[in-house]
Motif scaffolding. Sequence first.
Motif, PDB file in Angstrom:
ATOM      1  N   ASN A 104       0.817  -1.215   0.000  1.00  0.00           N
ATOM      2  CA  ASN A 104       0.000   0.000   0.000  1.00  0.00           C
ATOM      3  C   ASN A 104       0.850   1.264   0.000  1.00  0.00           C
ATOM      4  O   ASN A 104       0.518   2.235  -0.675  1.00  0.00           O
ATOM      5  CB  ASN A 104      -0.969   0.001   1.176  1.00  0.00           C
ATOM      6  CG  ASN A 104      -2.090  -0.972   0.967  1.00  0.00           C
ATOM      7  OD1 ASN A 104      -2.571  -1.146  -0.138  1.00  0.00           O
ATOM      8  ND2 ASN A 104      -2.502  -1.632   2.030  1.00  0.00           N
ATOM      9  N   TYR A 134      -8.172   4.851  -4.782  1.00  0.00           N
ATOM     10  CA  TYR A 134      -7.413   3.773  -4.146  1.00  0.00           C
ATOM     11  C   TYR A 134      -7.460   3.914  -2.620  1.00  0.00           C
ATOM     12  O   TYR A 134      -7.622   2.930  -1.907  1.00  0.00           O
ATOM     13  CB  TYR A 134      -5.959   3.755  -4.634  1.00  0.00           C
ATOM     14  CG  TYR A 134      -5.208   2.578  -4.073  1.00  0.00           C
ATOM     15  CD1 TYR A 134      -5.400   1.316  -4.603  1.00  0.00           C
ATOM     16  CD2 TYR A 134      -4.336   2.715  -3.003  1.00  0.00           C
ATOM     17  CE1 TYR A 134      -4.735   0.217  -4.089  1.00  0.00           C
ATOM     18  CE2 TYR A 134      -3.671   1.632  -2.479  1.00  0.00           C
ATOM     19  CZ  TYR A 134      -3.873   0.378  -3.032  1.00  0.00           C
ATOM     20  OH  TYR A 134      -3.221  -0.706  -2.504  1.00  0.00           O
ATOM     21  N   ILE A 185      -9.072   0.995  -0.124  1.00  0.00           N
ATOM     22  CA  ILE A 185      -8.157   0.201   0.708  1.00  0.00           C
ATOM     23  C   ILE A 185      -8.476   0.319   2.198  1.00  0.00           C
ATOM     24  O   ILE A 185      -7.881  -0.393   3.021  1.00  0.00           O
ATOM     25  CB  ILE A 185      -6.693   0.616   0.406  1.00  0.00           C
ATOM     26  CG1 ILE A 185      -5.743  -0.509   0.710  1.00  0.00           C
ATOM     27  CG2 ILE A 185      -6.297   1.860   1.138  1.00  0.00           C
ATOM     28  CD1 ILE A 185      -5.880  -1.663  -0.203  1.00  0.00           C
ATOM     29  N   SER A 207      -7.473  -2.799   4.778  1.00  0.00           N
ATOM     30  CA  SER A 207      -6.414  -2.425   5.717  1.00  0.00           C
ATOM     31  C   SER A 207      -6.875  -2.598   7.153  1.00  0.00           C
ATOM     32  O   SER A 207      -6.127  -3.095   8.008  1.00  0.00           O
ATOM     33  CB  SER A 207      -5.982  -0.976   5.489  1.00  0.00           C
ATOM     34  OG  SER A 207      -5.428  -0.819   4.223  1.00  0.00           O
TER      35      SER A 207
END
Length: 135
Positions: A31, A63, A67, A71
Amino acid sequence: MMDYVKICFKKYADFNGRARRSEYWYFYLFNVLVFLALYIPVIALIVAESELVILPGILLAIYGLGIIIPSLAAVVRRLHDTGRSGWYYLLGFIPLVGRIIILIFTIEDSKPGTNEWGPNPKTVGNDNFENDAFV
């Protein structure tokens, strides 16, 4: 590395189970690298005063939003692996020391054996690891 990243994306919103250190940290590294790859063009286009800055900026925002859940799921599974509830992640909101506490928790080794969140991922499928290691 990519196997661990794939695992985290396959378990997109799976907050159950445990995650090894390598799974969590490779996902975290992936990431960071993606954010850098998207952020550097944004900075370069801002410096160049280009109107094209909007495209990488939009990609970065998409993004970043996409995420959030994987995460969060990865850190919760990592906390489970250290024998802690996922609710410990809320300690990260304590100013100054909270992020340090979460960092220490995610660096810790797995608790041996099975805990309330499942078997130790280091030993799953590795029943004969010690016997076959030096043969």
